[in-house]
Design an enzyme around this catalytic site. Structure first.
Site, PDB file in Angstrom:
ATOM      1  N   HIS A 104      66.238 -55.110  78.362  1.00 17.87           N
ATOM      2  CA  HIS A 104      65.377 -55.671  79.394  1.00 17.87           C
ATOM      3  C   HIS A 104      64.471 -54.586  80.002  1.00 17.87           C
ATOM      4  O   HIS A 104      63.261 -54.785  80.147  1.00 17.87           O
ATOM      5  CB  HIS A 104      66.267 -56.307  80.477  1.00 17.87           C
ATOM      6  CG  HIS A 104      65.545 -56.944  81.602  1.00 17.87           C
ATOM      7  ND1 HIS A 104      65.439 -58.305  81.751  1.00 17.87           N
ATOM      8  CD2 HIS A 104      64.905 -56.407  82.671  1.00 17.87           C
ATOM      9  CE1 HIS A 104      64.768 -58.585  82.855  1.00 17.87           C
ATOM     10  NE2 HIS A 104      64.435 -57.443  83.435  1.00 17.87           N
ATOM     11  N   GLU A 105      65.060 -53.433  80.331  1.00 15.52           N
ATOM     12  CA  GLU A 105      64.277 -52.371  80.985  1.00 15.52           C
ATOM     13  C   GLU A 105      63.283 -51.727  80.023  1.00 15.52           C
ATOM     14  O   GLU A 105      62.150 -51.423  80.407  1.00 15.52           O
ATOM     15  CB  GLU A 105      65.198 -51.330  81.614  1.00 15.52           C
ATOM     16  CG  GLU A 105      66.150 -51.862  82.672  1.00 15.52           C
ATOM     17  CD  GLU A 105      65.518 -52.746  83.739  1.00 15.52           C
ATOM     18  OE1 GLU A 105      64.322 -52.575  84.053  1.00 15.52           O
ATOM     19  OE2 GLU A 105      66.230 -53.630  84.255  1.00 15.52           O
ATOM     20  N   GLN A 144      58.196 -51.611  87.865  1.00 13.17           N
ATOM     21  CA  GLN A 144      58.604 -52.655  88.800  1.00 13.17           C
ATOM     22  C   GLN A 144      58.430 -52.228  90.254  1.00 13.17           C
ATOM     23  O   GLN A 144      58.544 -53.063  91.150  1.00 13.17           O
ATOM     24  CB  GLN A 144      60.044 -53.080  88.538  1.00 13.17           C
ATOM     25  CG  GLN A 144      60.196 -53.858  87.243  1.00 13.17           C
ATOM     26  CD  GLN A 144      61.589 -54.380  87.097  1.00 13.17           C
ATOM     27  OE1 GLN A 144      62.459 -53.686  86.592  1.00 13.17           O
ATOM     28  NE2 GLN A 144      61.814 -55.594  87.567  1.00 13.17           N
ATOM     29  N   HIS A 167      60.346 -53.885  79.802  1.00 12.04           N
ATOM     30  CA  HIS A 167      59.439 -53.660  80.936  1.00 12.04           C
ATOM     31  C   HIS A 167      58.512 -52.485  80.664  1.00 12.04           C
ATOM     32  O   HIS A 167      57.299 -52.568  80.898  1.00 12.04           O
ATOM     33  CB  HIS A 167      60.221 -53.382  82.223  1.00 12.04           C
ATOM     34  CG  HIS A 167      60.548 -54.590  83.009  1.00 12.04           C
ATOM     35  ND1 HIS A 167      59.610 -55.503  83.440  1.00 12.04           N
ATOM     36  CD2 HIS A 167      61.743 -55.055  83.449  1.00 12.04           C
ATOM     37  CE1 HIS A 167      60.202 -56.468  84.112  1.00 12.04           C
ATOM     38  NE2 HIS A 167      61.506 -56.227  84.131  1.00 12.04           N
ATOM     39  N   CYS A 193      65.143 -61.394  86.655  1.00 15.44           N
ATOM     40  CA  CYS A 193      64.301 -60.202  86.807  1.00 15.44           C
ATOM     41  C   CYS A 193      63.861 -60.087  88.254  1.00 15.44           C
ATOM     42  O   CYS A 193      63.431 -61.083  88.848  1.00 15.44           O
ATOM     43  CB  CYS A 193      63.092 -60.316  85.883  1.00 15.44           C
ATOM     44  SG  CYS A 193      61.971 -58.913  85.979  1.00 15.44           S
ATOM     45  N   LEU A 194      63.929 -58.886  88.789  1.00 12.89           N
ATOM     46  CA  LEU A 194      63.484 -58.660  90.157  1.00 12.89           C
ATOM     47  C   LEU A 194      62.002 -58.967  90.334  1.00 12.89           C
ATOM     48  O   LEU A 194      61.569 -59.332  91.423  1.00 12.89           O
ATOM     49  CB  LEU A 194      63.776 -57.215  90.574  1.00 12.89           C
ATOM     50  CG  LEU A 194      65.248 -56.802  90.556  1.00 12.89           C
ATOM     51  CD1 LEU A 194      65.383 -55.323  90.881  1.00 12.89           C
ATOM     52  CD2 LEU A 194      66.088 -57.664  91.472  1.00 12.89           C
ATOM     53  N   GLY A 234      69.349 -53.021  87.220  1.00 13.27           N
ATOM     54  CA  GLY A 234      68.446 -52.161  86.479  1.00 13.27           C
ATOM     55  C   GLY A 234      67.051 -52.282  87.068  1.00 13.27           C
ATOM     56  O   GLY A 234      66.723 -53.286  87.703  1.00 13.27           O
TER      57      GLY A 234
END
Length: 182
Positions: A142-143, A56, A146, A100-101, A51
């Site tokens: 999660h997204e 991000q 963000h 997380c990226l 995702g």
């Protein structure tokens, strides 16, 4: 590196201002938005993620993409514009490892609702509604976090968050490149 549908962009790291504020609603559905979504998918795949939220890759817009399995193993591949997260009134929580990226190289146990639904728009402006369980439900939560200016580490106790961020700062990053605006 150009993919058939998009160009991977650098992943922004925790501490970059765009990651810590609510993203702007999308009001224009055009070729530029379609290209942004394609670049988001390319960026997510280059970073080996499931995702990715627009902030991000440094873009202040309420969009996320996913390519993620649910609890049954069925994959959902989608882009959601201006998502609204819907959680059950009575929530069964699942504690699982989350990464997380934008906080590369680190993971932590985080409690999330076992099921989640998002509503919003697809990149052409049409209505979309997706429901998920397992990893997909976690990914939706999660997204959307963000896009609201939160990372999973913001849900952790302060001492644990500081340890994870310090360790992540030593990680070279993921994907097509990283930005270190701090």
């Amino acid at each position: 590196m150009q993919t058939p549908t998009g160009t991977p962009r650098p992943i922004t790291r925790y501490g970059t201002p765009v990651l810590h504020r609510r993203c702007a609603e999308v009001t224009v559905f055009d070729d530029a938005l379609a290209q942004l979504v394609a670049d988001m998918f390319a960026s997510m795949y280059a970073a080996h993620g499931v995702g990715l939220a627009a902030n991000q890759i440094g873009v202040d817009a309420r969009i996320f993409v996913v390519d993620c399995p649910d609890a049954t193993g069925a994959h959902t591949v989608a882009a959601v514009v201006n998502p609204v997260l819907h959680l059950p009134e009575r929530r069964d929580l699942e504690i699982d490892s989350e990464g997380c990226l934008s906080v590369p190289g680190q993971r932590a146990e985080v409690a999330r609702a076992a099921t989640a639904t998002v509503t919003g728009l697809d990149p052409a402006g049409g209505p979309i509604r997706l429901s998920g369980t397992g990893t997909l439900a976690r990914c939706f939560q999660h997204e959307v976090d963000h896009l609201d200016g939160l990372a999973y580490v913001d849900r952790l106790p302060t001492a644990q968050r500081k340890r994870i961020l310090a360790a992540s700062a030593e990680h070279p990053g993921v994907g097509a490149g990283v930005t270190r605006e701090q």
